[in-house]
Write a protein that holds these residues in place. Structure first.
Motif, short mmCIF file in Angstrom:
data_model
loop_
_atom_site.label_atom_id
_atom_site.label_comp_id
_atom_site.label_asym_id
_atom_site.label_seq_id
_atom_site.Cartn_x
_atom_site.Cartn_y
_atom_site.Cartn_z
N UNK A 1 -7.93 -12.00 -1.34
CA UNK A 1 -8.25 -12.67 0.32
C UNK A 1 -7.79 -13.69 0.37
N UNK A 2 -7.06 -14.29 -0.03
CA UNK A 2 -6.06 -15.74 0.19
C UNK A 2 -4.87 -14.99 0.90
N UNK B 1 -17.31 -6.46 22.69
CA UNK B 1 -16.70 -5.76 21.22
C UNK B 1 -16.22 -6.47 20.23
N UNK B 2 -16.19 -7.02 19.62
CA UNK B 2 -15.49 -7.33 18.59
C UNK B 2 -13.55 -6.84 18.47
N UNK B 3 -13.09 -6.87 18.54
CA UNK B 3 -11.66 -6.98 18.48
C UNK B 3 -11.17 -7.21 16.78
N UNK B 4 -10.99 -6.22 16.56
CA UNK B 4 -10.66 -5.43 14.81
C UNK B 4 -8.28 -6.37 14.97
N UNK B 5 -8.41 -6.82 14.24
CA UNK B 5 -6.99 -7.82 13.58
C UNK B 5 -6.59 -7.24 12.17
N UNK B 6 -5.13 -6.72 12.35
CA UNK B 6 -5.30 -6.30 11.23
C UNK B 6 -4.41 -7.96 10.44
N UNK B 7 -3.98 -7.40 9.52
CA UNK B 7 -3.72 -7.90 8.30
C UNK B 7 -2.53 -7.79 8.13
N UNK B 8 -1.62 -6.39 8.27
CA UNK B 8 -0.42 -6.03 8.60
C UNK B 8 0.41 -5.92 9.59
N UNK B 9 1.56 -6.57 9.64
CA UNK B 9 2.43 -6.81 10.48
C UNK B 9 3.26 -5.67 11.02
N UNK C 1 5.15 -12.47 7.16
CA UNK C 1 5.73 -12.14 8.08
C UNK C 1 5.41 -13.54 9.64
N UNK C 2 5.63 -13.03 10.71
CA UNK C 2 5.34 -13.49 12.11
C UNK C 2 3.58 -14.37 11.72
N UNK C 3 2.40 -14.89 12.13
CA UNK C 3 1.17 -15.35 12.26
C UNK C 3 0.61 -15.31 10.69
N UNK C 4 1.33 -15.01 9.89
CA UNK C 4 1.32 -15.06 8.22
C UNK C 4 0.53 -13.15 8.04
N UNK C 5 0.86 -12.48 9.04
CA UNK C 5 1.21 -11.10 8.19
C UNK C 5 1.51 -10.42 7.11
N UNK C 6 1.49 -9.48 6.79
CA UNK C 6 1.85 -8.55 5.34
C UNK C 6 2.94 -8.13 6.27
N UNK C 7 3.68 -8.18 5.55
CA UNK C 7 4.87 -7.08 5.55
C UNK C 7 5.01 -6.18 4.35
N UNK C 8 6.06 -5.45 4.66
CA UNK C 8 6.56 -4.02 3.01
C UNK C 8 6.72 -5.26 2.32
N UNK C 9 7.71 -6.42 2.49
CA UNK C 9 8.47 -7.01 1.60
C UNK C 9 7.04 -7.60 0.80
N UNK C 10 5.92 -8.47 1.91
CA UNK C 10 5.05 -8.79 0.81
C UNK C 10 4.71 -8.18 -0.23
N UNK C 11 4.05 -7.04 0.17
CA UNK C 11 3.74 -5.57 -0.57
C UNK C 11 4.17 -5.20 -1.82
N UNK C 12 5.63 -5.47 -1.69
CA UNK C 12 6.09 -4.94 -2.92
C UNK C 12 6.76 -6.02 -3.79
N UNK C 13 5.98 -7.62 -3.72
CA UNK C 13 5.88 -8.02 -4.39
C UNK C 13 4.60 -8.20 -5.18
N UNK C 14 3.76 -8.07 -4.01
CA UNK C 14 2.03 -7.73 -4.80
C UNK C 14 2.34 -6.37 -5.68
N UNK C 15 2.77 -6.07 -5.69
CA UNK C 15 2.85 -4.47 -5.68
C UNK C 15 3.39 -4.37 -7.80
N UNK C 16 5.10 -5.26 -7.53
CA UNK C 16 5.79 -5.15 -8.50
C UNK C 16 5.82 -6.81 -8.67
#
Length: 215
Positions: free
Chosen positions: A70-71, A45-53, A76-91
């Motif tokens: 997509x890219x 079974x493949x282990x689901x890896x989350x994009x988020x920190x 955050x660590x290991x390229x994970x997406x943090x709330x700060x990154x999401x705020x940058x994308x959203x605003x």
């Protein structure tokens, strides 16, 4: 269940005759012959890896309906997406407004877009009196202005407000969090996960709630 001696004997005979060059070929041969044990036929079974920190980042993305490019690589660590990154994308980047702090605050309180106000100050700077004139006068015929805060305004405790101020967060940043206080009031402990993530990004380890006491 263990493989029977007869089946094991068949497996050995097949391998001696065909002499597969590697494990993959041997497994395919035995599978085709129906001699491969069931456990070896099961696909791992493949282990689901989350994009988020963090769970907070995942909840924030869902609440704001943010689509992750997509890219896109998080900070955050290991390229994970943090709330700060999401705020940058959203605003989009905040545009500097040529207006006094009092004028900006009054405009926000009354639902006025400060950029629609004509300033009378130096270099066209918008002053408090300019915003008041727009709100109370007849300059805007169809202005939808209200001094009453919206019913769905987030209720924030003093300790939570202090933490938000420390991290430069506003109500929109925490609107996806359900407050655990009376009547849904947001408490300091409700911000624990967001604060933890922020501290990790800054390389800090201090517990944000260790010095906060709820009323």
């Amino acid at each position: 269940m263990a493989t029977s001696s007869a089946t094991l004997s068949q497996i050995i005979d097949e391998l001696l005759v065909t002499k597969p060059g590697n494990r993959a070929d041997a497994l395919k041969l035995l599978a085709d012959k129906g001699l491969l044990p069931k456990k070896l036929l099961e696909t791992p079974k493949a282990t689901k890896v989350s994009l988020f920190a963090s769970k907070a980042a995942e909840d924030f993305a869902e609440a704001k309906g943010i689509t992750i490019p997509e890219d896109f690589k998080g900070t955050a660590a290991n390229g994970k997406i943090s709330v700060k990154d999401l705020k940058t994308l959203a605003e989009p980047p905040k545009k500097k407004v040529n207006a006094s702090p009092n004028a900006q605050q009054y405009a926000r309180d009354n639902g006025v877009d400060i950029e629609t106000v004509t300033g009378t100050g130096s270099d066209g700077k918008v002053l408090l009196k300019d915003v008041k004139a727009l709100v109370t006068g007849d300059i805007l015929e169809s202005a939808d202005v209200s001094d009453t805060p919206p019913d769905d305004k987030v209720k924030i405790s003093p300790s939570a407000a202090k933490i938000m101020k420390q991290h430069d967060w506003d109500e929109n940043d925490v609107s996806h969090i359900q407050g655990s206080g009376k009547n849904g009031t947001l408490l300091a402990k409700d911000l624990a996960e967001m604060v933890k993530e922020a501290l990790e990004e800054e390389g800090e380890t201090t517990d944000p709630e260790s010095s906060e006491t709820e009323d």
